[in-house]
Write a protein that holds these residues in place. Structure first.
Motif, PDB file in Angstrom:
ATOM      1  N   VAL A  40       0.843  -1.203   0.000  1.00 27.39           N
ATOM      2  CA  VAL A  40       0.000   0.000   0.000  1.00 27.39           C
ATOM      3  C   VAL A  40       0.873   1.246   0.000  1.00 27.39           C
ATOM      4  O   VAL A  40       0.608   2.213  -0.720  1.00 27.39           O
ATOM      5  CB  VAL A  40      -0.945   0.001   1.218  1.00 27.39           C
ATOM      6  CG1 VAL A  40      -1.693   1.329   1.317  1.00 27.39           C
ATOM      7  CG2 VAL A  40      -1.941  -1.147   1.107  1.00 27.39           C
ATOM      8  N   GLU A  43       2.168   1.816  -3.360  1.00 24.94           N
ATOM      9  CA  GLU A  43       1.135   2.170  -4.334  1.00 24.94           C
ATOM     10  C   GLU A  43       0.628   3.591  -4.182  1.00 24.94           C
ATOM     11  O   GLU A  43       0.425   4.307  -5.161  1.00 24.94           O
ATOM     12  CB  GLU A  43      -0.043   1.189  -4.195  1.00 24.94           C
ATOM     13  CG  GLU A  43      -1.140   1.362  -5.227  1.00 24.94           C
ATOM     14  CD  GLU A  43      -0.717   0.914  -6.621  1.00 24.94           C
ATOM     15  OE1 GLU A  43       0.231   0.126  -6.711  1.00 24.94           O
ATOM     16  OE2 GLU A  43      -1.329   1.380  -7.604  1.00 24.94           O
ATOM     17  N   ILE A  44       0.415   4.018  -2.930  1.00 23.83           N
ATOM     18  CA  ILE A  44      -0.225   5.329  -2.745  1.00 23.83           C
ATOM     19  C   ILE A  44       0.674   6.343  -2.047  1.00 23.83           C
ATOM     20  O   ILE A  44       0.326   7.511  -1.974  1.00 23.83           O
ATOM     21  CB  ILE A  44      -1.539   5.199  -1.957  1.00 23.83           C
ATOM     22  CG1 ILE A  44      -1.270   4.906  -0.478  1.00 23.83           C
ATOM     23  CG2 ILE A  44      -2.439   4.150  -2.586  1.00 23.83           C
ATOM     24  CD1 ILE A  44      -2.511   4.972   0.382  1.00 23.83           C
ATOM     25  N   THR A  50       0.774  11.486  -5.564  1.00 24.42           N
ATOM     26  CA  THR A  50      -0.577  11.199  -5.079  1.00 24.42           C
ATOM     27  C   THR A  50      -1.089  12.217  -4.075  1.00 24.42           C
ATOM     28  O   THR A  50      -2.294  12.333  -3.867  1.00 24.42           O
ATOM     29  CB  THR A  50      -0.614   9.813  -4.407  1.00 24.42           C
ATOM     30  OG1 THR A  50       0.225   9.843  -3.230  1.00 24.42           O
ATOM     31  CG2 THR A  50      -0.124   8.729  -5.349  1.00 24.42           C
ATOM     32  N   LYS A 133      -9.912  -4.887  -0.253  1.00 21.80           N
ATOM     33  CA  LYS A 133      -8.529  -4.850  -0.726  1.00 21.80           C
ATOM     34  C   LYS A 133      -8.394  -5.110  -2.220  1.00 21.80           C
ATOM     35  O   LYS A 133      -7.288  -5.108  -2.748  1.00 21.80           O
ATOM     36  CB  LYS A 133      -7.682  -5.840   0.075  1.00 21.80           C
ATOM     37  CG  LYS A 133      -7.484  -5.402   1.523  1.00 21.80           C
ATOM     38  CD  LYS A 133      -6.624  -6.374   2.312  1.00 21.80           C
ATOM     39  CE  LYS A 133      -6.377  -5.854   3.727  1.00 21.80           C
ATOM     40  NZ  LYS A 133      -5.583  -6.800   4.562  1.00 21.80           N
ATOM     41  N   THR A 136      -8.365  -0.475  -6.517  1.00 18.69           N
ATOM     42  CA  THR A 136      -7.147  -0.043  -7.217  1.00 18.69           C
ATOM     43  C   THR A 136      -6.463   1.073  -6.427  1.00 18.69           C
ATOM     44  O   THR A 136      -7.086   1.732  -5.586  1.00 18.69           O
ATOM     45  CB  THR A 136      -7.484   0.481  -8.616  1.00 18.69           C
ATOM     46  OG1 THR A 136      -8.260   1.683  -8.493  1.00 18.69           O
ATOM     47  CG2 THR A 136      -8.255  -0.552  -9.428  1.00 18.69           C
ATOM     48  N   GLY A 137      -5.194   1.286  -6.739  1.00 21.25           N
ATOM     49  CA  GLY A 137      -4.468   2.345  -6.061  1.00 21.25           C
ATOM     50  C   GLY A 137      -5.090   3.718  -6.303  1.00 21.25           C
ATOM     51  O   GLY A 137      -5.217   4.529  -5.383  1.00 21.25           O
ATOM     52  N   THR A 138      -5.487   3.968  -7.528  1.00 23.49           N
ATOM     53  CA  THR A 138      -6.105   5.266  -7.852  1.00 23.49           C
ATOM     54  C   THR A 138      -7.395   5.474  -7.071  1.00 23.49           C
ATOM     55  O   THR A 138      -7.634   6.548  -6.507  1.00 23.49           O
ATOM     56  CB  THR A 138      -6.393   5.344  -9.365  1.00 23.49           C
ATOM     57  OG1 THR A 138      -5.166   5.221 -10.072  1.00 23.49           O
ATOM     58  CG2 THR A 138      -7.055   6.669  -9.714  1.00 23.49           C
ATOM     59  N   LEU A 140      -8.215   4.027  -4.297  1.00 19.68           N
ATOM     60  CA  LEU A 140      -7.918   4.142  -2.875  1.00 19.68           C
ATOM     61  C   LEU A 140      -7.475   5.561  -2.525  1.00 19.68           C
ATOM     62  O   LEU A 140      -7.901   6.120  -1.511  1.00 19.68           O
ATOM     63  CB  LEU A 140      -6.839   3.129  -2.479  1.00 19.68           C
ATOM     64  CG  LEU A 140      -6.463   3.102  -0.995  1.00 19.68           C
ATOM     65  CD1 LEU A 140      -7.692   2.837  -0.121  1.00 19.68           C
ATOM     66  CD2 LEU A 140      -5.389   2.051  -0.734  1.00 19.68           C
ATOM     67  N   VAL A 141      -6.640   6.136  -3.359  1.00 18.57           N
ATOM     68  CA  VAL A 141      -6.217   7.522  -3.118  1.00 18.57           C
ATOM     69  C   VAL A 141      -7.435   8.447  -3.110  1.00 18.57           C
ATOM     70  O   VAL A 141      -7.597   9.285  -2.214  1.00 18.57           O
ATOM     71  CB  VAL A 141      -5.208   7.970  -4.198  1.00 18.57           C
ATOM     72  CG1 VAL A 141      -4.981   9.486  -4.126  1.00 18.57           C
ATOM     73  CG2 VAL A 141      -3.892   7.234  -4.028  1.00 18.57           C
TER      74      VAL A 141
END
Length: 241
Positions: A40, A43-44, A50, A133, A136-138, A140-141
């Motif tokens: 995580v 990713e973020i 981000t 979970k 996606t990272g996007t 989640l941000v």
């Protein structure tokens, strides 16, 4: 990121937003799987891209309460199942921080579980949202920033659980049998009821097959059931599957 017990024990002052424009949010990651936290973070946590600054991590309830109190993040990404009492216990012990009118700490549950009881439990505990979970990272941000702004955020299929649960003003009855199980035992119970083999459960939960067997034995004993078929019927009747 260093060991979670040592991670950012001192508060970190907010920094100016970089390439992420004006957006900036300080986040603490709470999850008992270090590899997941690392993923995580990778990713973020690229703050210039981000706008997310990871200021601390924790692997269990006690660590989480300590790190959150020390760093005062704007958003906590909180796993539901944690050693020491689970995400609900973190929320209970951080109630004063959530209620701070000037600098509220807001919580977004991030869990592998999509069980209604888990979703409802953390929302009633004070979390502002719940995503799985698989996000996606996007996304989640974006979810983190929405929670920072005070919005409620849910994975699409989980929103129905919340609407159903809060549509009635009647509180759900207490299930004393279910309450006897630990969070981990409930997790194993749910996977058993879904037809997973012990080996598959061990892989998914990052525990040994022997530990899975121990949890299953404990569940059967506490619920006074004889085998996994009875256990599956019991879980299905309570809509835990």
């Amino acid at each position: 990121m260093s060991d979670p017990t040592e991670a950012n024990a001192e508060p970190t002052e907010p920094t100016a937003a970089g390439g992420a424009g004006e957006r900036h949010v300080r986040v603490v990651l709470v999850d008992d799987h270090r590899m997941f936290r690392t993923g995580v973070q990778a990713e973020i946590g690229r703050t210039d891209e981000t706008g997310v600054e990871v200021v601390g991590e924790a692997a269990d309830v006690d660590q989480a309460v300590t790190v959150i109190a020390a760093t005062r993040p704007e958003v906590v990404l909180l796993d539901v199942h944690l050693p020491g009492g689970g995400g609900v216990e973190v929320l209970r012990r951080c109630a004063a921080l959530m209620a701070d009118a000037e600098q509220p700490v807001r919580f977004l549950a991030l869990s592998v579980s999509d069980a209604a009881e888990d979703v409802i439990g953390v929302i009633r505990g004070g979390a502002r949202g719940y995503v799985t979970k698989t996000i996606t990272g996007t996304d989640l941000v974006n979810s983190v920033f929405r929670v920072q702004e005070g919005d409620a955020v849910f994975s699409p299929r989980l929103a129905g659980f919340v609407l159903d649960a809060f549509a009635s003003t009647d509180a759900p009855p207490v299930d004393e049998d279910l309450d006897r199980l630990t969070q981990r035992e409930r997790e194993v119970l749910r996977l058993i009821a879904r037809g997973y083999a012990y080996k598959e459960i061990a892989k998914q939960l990052f525990i040994s097959v022997k530990t899975v067997e121990s949890h299953v034995s404990a569940v059967l004993r506490k619920l006074q059931l004889s085998n996994r078929h009875e256990l599956t019927r019991w879980a299905t009747a309570r809509r835990l599957v």
